[in-house]
Design an enzyme around this catalytic site. Structure first.
Site, PDB file in Angstrom:
ATOM      1  N   GLU A 109       0.869  -1.194   0.000  1.00 50.78           N
ATOM      2  CA  GLU A 109       0.000   0.000   0.000  1.00 50.78           C
ATOM      3  C   GLU A 109       0.900   1.238   0.000  1.00 50.78           C
ATOM      4  O   GLU A 109       1.896   1.274   0.715  1.00 50.78           O
ATOM      5  CB  GLU A 109      -0.917  -0.037   1.229  1.00 50.78           C
ATOM      6  CG  GLU A 109      -1.821   1.151   1.437  1.00 50.78           C
ATOM      7  CD  GLU A 109      -2.665   1.524   0.223  1.00 50.78           C
ATOM      8  OE1 GLU A 109      -2.385   2.570  -0.372  1.00 50.78           O
ATOM      9  OE2 GLU A 109      -3.592   0.758  -0.131  1.00 50.78           O
ATOM     10  N   ASP A 159      -7.821   1.731  -7.823  1.00 46.78           N
ATOM     11  CA  ASP A 159      -8.364   3.065  -8.164  1.00 46.78           C
ATOM     12  C   ASP A 159      -8.889   3.047  -9.599  1.00 46.78           C
ATOM     13  O   ASP A 159      -8.164   2.669 -10.514  1.00 46.78           O
ATOM     14  CB  ASP A 159      -7.273   4.126  -8.010  1.00 46.78           C
ATOM     15  CG  ASP A 159      -6.877   4.301  -6.546  1.00 46.78           C
ATOM     16  OD1 ASP A 159      -7.760   4.596  -5.726  1.00 46.78           O
ATOM     17  OD2 ASP A 159      -5.691   4.114  -6.227  1.00 46.78           O
ATOM     18  N   LYS A 163     -11.839   8.955 -15.532  1.00 50.44           N
ATOM     19  CA  LYS A 163     -11.771   9.839 -16.712  1.00 50.44           C
ATOM     20  C   LYS A 163     -10.919   9.177 -17.786  1.00 50.44           C
ATOM     21  O   LYS A 163      -9.847   8.646 -17.485  1.00 50.44           O
ATOM     22  CB  LYS A 163     -11.139  11.177 -16.326  1.00 50.44           C
ATOM     23  CG  LYS A 163     -12.044  12.030 -15.495  1.00 50.44           C
ATOM     24  CD  LYS A 163     -11.408  13.388 -15.236  1.00 50.44           C
ATOM     25  CE  LYS A 163     -12.269  14.169 -14.277  1.00 50.44           C
ATOM     26  NZ  LYS A 163     -11.525  15.158 -13.516  1.00 50.44           N
TER      27      LYS A 163
HETATM   28  C1  LIG Z   1      -9.799   2.396  -4.163  1.00 53.52           C
HETATM   29  S1  LIG Z   1      -8.713   1.918  -2.912  1.00 53.52           S
HETATM   30  C2  LIG Z   1      -9.289   0.299  -2.420  1.00 53.52           C
HETATM   31  C3  LIG Z   1      -8.725  -0.153  -1.115  1.00 53.52           C
HETATM   32  C4  LIG Z   1      -9.064  -1.585  -0.688  1.00 53.52           C
HETATM   33  N1  LIG Z   1      -8.510  -2.557  -1.599  1.00 53.52           N
HETATM   34  C5  LIG Z   1     -10.540  -1.781  -0.511  1.00 53.52           C
HETATM   35  O1  LIG Z   1     -11.119  -2.583  -1.219  1.00 53.52           O
HETATM   36  O2  LIG Z   1     -11.115  -1.127   0.365  1.00 53.52           O
HETATM   37  C6  LIG Z   1      -7.239   1.557  -3.837  1.00 53.52           C
HETATM   38  C7  LIG Z   1      -5.988   1.522  -2.968  1.00 53.52           C
HETATM   39  O3  LIG Z   1      -4.872   1.115  -3.762  1.00 53.52           O
HETATM   40  C8  LIG Z   1      -3.727   1.869  -3.381  1.00 53.52           C
HETATM   41  N2  LIG Z   1      -2.807   1.836  -4.528  1.00 53.52           N
HETATM   42  C9  LIG Z   1      -3.007   2.378  -5.745  1.00 53.52           C
HETATM   43  N3  LIG Z   1      -1.977   2.117  -6.568  1.00 53.52           N
HETATM   44  C10 LIG Z   1      -1.083   1.389  -5.834  1.00 53.52           C
HETATM   45  C11 LIG Z   1       0.192   0.845  -6.125  1.00 53.52           C
HETATM   46  N4  LIG Z   1       0.759   0.981  -7.337  1.00 53.52           N
HETATM   47  N5  LIG Z   1       0.840   0.173  -5.152  1.00 53.52           N
HETATM   48  C12 LIG Z   1       0.282   0.033  -3.917  1.00 53.52           C
HETATM   49  N6  LIG Z   1      -0.937   0.537  -3.580  1.00 53.52           N
HETATM   50  C13 LIG Z   1      -1.609   1.210  -4.531  1.00 53.52           C
HETATM   51  C14 LIG Z   1      -4.286   3.230  -3.046  1.00 53.52           C
HETATM   52  O4  LIG Z   1      -3.445   3.958  -2.197  1.00 53.52           O
HETATM   53  C15 LIG Z   1      -5.620   2.865  -2.375  1.00 53.52           C
HETATM   54  O5  LIG Z   1      -5.474   2.727  -0.977  1.00 53.52           O
END
Ligand SMILES: C[S@@+](CC[C@H](N)C(=O)[O-])C[C@H]1O[C@@H](n2cnc3c(N)ncnc32)[C@H](O)[C@@H]1O
Length: 249
Positions: A109, A159, A163
């Site tokens: 994360e 994420d 867009k």
């Molecule tokens: C939309 S949230 C979903 C969090 C969790 N998986 C849930 O279902 O509640 C996406 C998470 O992925 C993390 N994230 C995005 N790209 C990442 C990367 N390349 N490496 C590690 N974490 C990442 C973001 O910081 C965020 O906390």
């Protein structure tokens, strides 16, 4: 042990200030980052044992390409390894670690408060089979994890970058599947979910087109607890898309 103050309170990887060494756009952006008192207390108590000290190659979420994760010494034992990418607040990784005390869990994360919140839950439940890295998962999969070392890889609600001009930041792409196939055991499983319809379509296309993995849409994975994030999607009437894949034979 990593000091919370040195960690990415703000991963500093926005589109405007993408570090020069990174050729690809990253899948995350600036994140607010103060720890609550409770998170800081959990961090102070548990980070030394639970949070990996990641050597950096540049920004605070980067990974030195020479760094290797040795699961046996990291967890103090050999056991099937589950890696969660983007573990958020850690609801899933901690619940799964409780359910499977005989497996090792590594959460990747970039959002330090999420990692700290995971420690809050680890402390509350007493799980000892979870480790966390504040690290870009793409880089971690590319070099830090040994080939064929991961039993299951979880990508829950990456994420969505909804867009169109931001789609290039989405994590799940054909090139990414090469990294997935690299780290998975030959019989290992990659599980994904999204509440974003067109990302669900993209995931299905990526898995179908990729020469590195095979799989497709599946029923909801019963091993996933309902996170706040998934709940929000459902409350807005969105359909959850689950997929599963494994390395191509
Ligand atoms: C939309 S949230 C979903 C969090 C969790 N998986 C849930 O279902 O509640 C996406 C998470 O992925 C993390 N994230 C995005 N790209 C990442 C990367 N390349 N490496 C590690 N974490 C990442 C973001 O910081 C965020 O906390």
């Amino acid at each position: 042990m990593p000091d919370a103050a040195d960690l990415p309170q703000d991963p500093a990887t926005s589109a405007d200030e993408a570090p020069r060494y990174r050729r690809e756009p990253v899948s995350f952006t600036r994140r607010g980052g103060r720890l609550t008192e409770k998170q800081q207390a959990a961090w102070d108590q548990l980070a030394e044992a639970y949070v990996l000290d990641v050597p950096r190659a540049g920004p605070s979420t980067s990974v030195d390409p020479d760094w290797r994760i040795d699961p046996a010494s990291t967890f103090g034992r050999d056991a099937p390894l589950v890696v969660e990418i983007g573990s958020g607040r850690g609801e899933n990784v901690v619940a799964a670690a409780e359910r499977h005390p005989d497996w090792n869990f590594l959460a990747l994360e970039v959002w330090a408060p999420g990692v700290a919140q995971t420690l809050v839950q680890a402390r509350a439940t007493g799980v000892t089979n979870v480790r966390l890295a504040v690290a870009n998962a793409t880089e971690t999969l590319a070099t830090a994890l040994e080939p064929g070392s991961v039993h299951e890889l979880w990508t829950w609600f990456p994420d969505p970058w909804h867009k169109k001009r931001h789609h290039k930041r989405r994590l799940v792409t054909v090139p990414f599947t090469e990294l997935v196939a690299r780290v998975l055991e030959p019989e290992g499983t990659w599980r994904l979910a999204t509440d974003w319809a067109d990302y669900g379509e993209q995931m299905a296309e990526v898995v179908a087109e990729s020469p590195h993995v095979e799989g497709g849409p599946v029923e909801r994975f019963e091993g996933r607890v309902l996170t706040k994030f998934e709940q929000k999607g459902l409350a807005k009437g969105r359909v959850i898309h689950d997929l599963a894949a494994r390395p191509t034979r």
